[in-house]
Design a protein around this motif. Structure first.
Motif, mmCIF file in Angstrom:
data_model
loop_
_atom_site.group_PDB
_atom_site.id
_atom_site.type_symbol
_atom_site.label_atom_id
_atom_site.label_comp_id
_atom_site.label_asym_id
_atom_site.label_seq_id
_atom_site.Cartn_x
_atom_site.Cartn_y
_atom_site.Cartn_z
ATOM 1 N N UNK A 92 0.849 -1.185 0.000
ATOM 2 C CA UNK A 92 0.000 0.000 0.000
ATOM 3 C C UNK A 92 0.886 1.237 0.000
ATOM 4 N N UNK A 93 0.295 2.355 -0.389
ATOM 5 C CA UNK A 93 1.037 3.611 -0.330
ATOM 6 C C UNK A 93 0.112 4.726 0.117
ATOM 7 N N UNK A 94 0.711 5.803 0.639
ATOM 8 C CA UNK A 94 -0.063 6.989 1.037
ATOM 9 C C UNK A 94 0.810 8.217 0.831
ATOM 10 N N UNK A 95 0.184 9.378 0.826
ATOM 11 C CA UNK A 95 0.915 10.625 0.573
ATOM 12 C C UNK A 95 2.019 10.851 1.588
ATOM 13 N N UNK A 96 1.747 10.454 2.821
ATOM 14 C CA UNK A 96 2.722 10.680 3.874
ATOM 15 C C UNK A 96 2.361 9.876 5.094
#
Lengths: 114, 111
Positions: A92-96
């Motif tokens: 998964x990834x996220x902006x920060x």
């Protein structure tokens, strides 16, 4: 375009082998994660990276080693595979790092250890 | 130790009915409560989220109800549709830390 992609989608291997799962995100995000989802669908974080630096390292056997060559990639290498490693692994990834940032999950890699 | 307890494990609802999934937590430091939806063979996707400073948040047919004193929150799906059939996960976390997911609820909406 796929936002978070993982390869392979399926991985069948024997006990004792070493395998890698690759993850790439094209969202320009700074933070990436690995989650494990067991046969009962329980979802648990394994690692998180922010700008290629390890942030979270849950109580995961040291046979699991994440590697982040750049912000867009977070690979998972598993040594000496065991039967209990069989699961679906999600990147998964996220902006920060802020918890309110939405996490975007990949399609998962189903690992079967025989 | 399970940080977030979710119930029921599975739920069957008639089309047009209301689906209700409940979650409870212990850690009062938690300040963010998202719900994720997962279809078979796919990764989870954020559905709706709430902060503890409000008691309810609504987005379309989906509503989160939050009870800070009871340390409970729930997802209500109004006018449930067959396309809502999926596994739903609640989660909780605190700023600067990770999420803890509930154990998931498998929802089946019967046409």
């Amino acid at each position: 375009d796929t936002a978070v992609s993982q390869t392979p989608k399926y991985l069948v291997t024997q006990m004792g082998n070493d395998k890698s799962i690759k993850c790439e995100q094209n969202l320009g995000h700074d933070t990436m994660y690995w989650y494990k989802q067991d046969s009962k669908k329980f979802l648990k974080i394994m690692f998180s990276y922010n700008n290629k630096e390890l942030i979270i390292n849950e109580t995961v056997p040291n046979r699991f080693s994440p590697k982040s060559p750049d912000k867009a990639h977070l690979n998972l290498h598993i040594n000496s595979l065991e039967l209990g490693d069989s699961a679906v692994y999600f990147c998964a990834s996220s902006r920060g790092l802020a918890i309110s940032y939405e996490q975007y999950f990949g399609p998962g890699t189903r690992l079967t250890v025989t | 130790q399970q940080q977030v307890k979710q119930s029921p494990q599975s739920l069957i609802v008639q089309k047009g009915g209301i689906s209700i999934i409940n979650c409870a937590y212990e850690n009062t430091a938690f300040d963010y409560f998202p719900w994720y939806q997962q279809f078979p063979g796919k990764g989870p996707a954020l559905l709706i989220a709430i902060r503890p400073d409000v008691s309810e948040k609504k987005e379309g047919r989906f509503t989160i109800s939050f009870n800070k004193s009871a340390k409970q929150f729930s997802l209500h799906i109004m006018d449930s549709q067959p396309g809502d059939s999926a596994t739903y996960f609640c989660a909780a976390g605190s700023t600067g830390n990770q999420f803890y997911f509930g154990t998931g609820t498998s929802l089946t909406v019967i046409p």
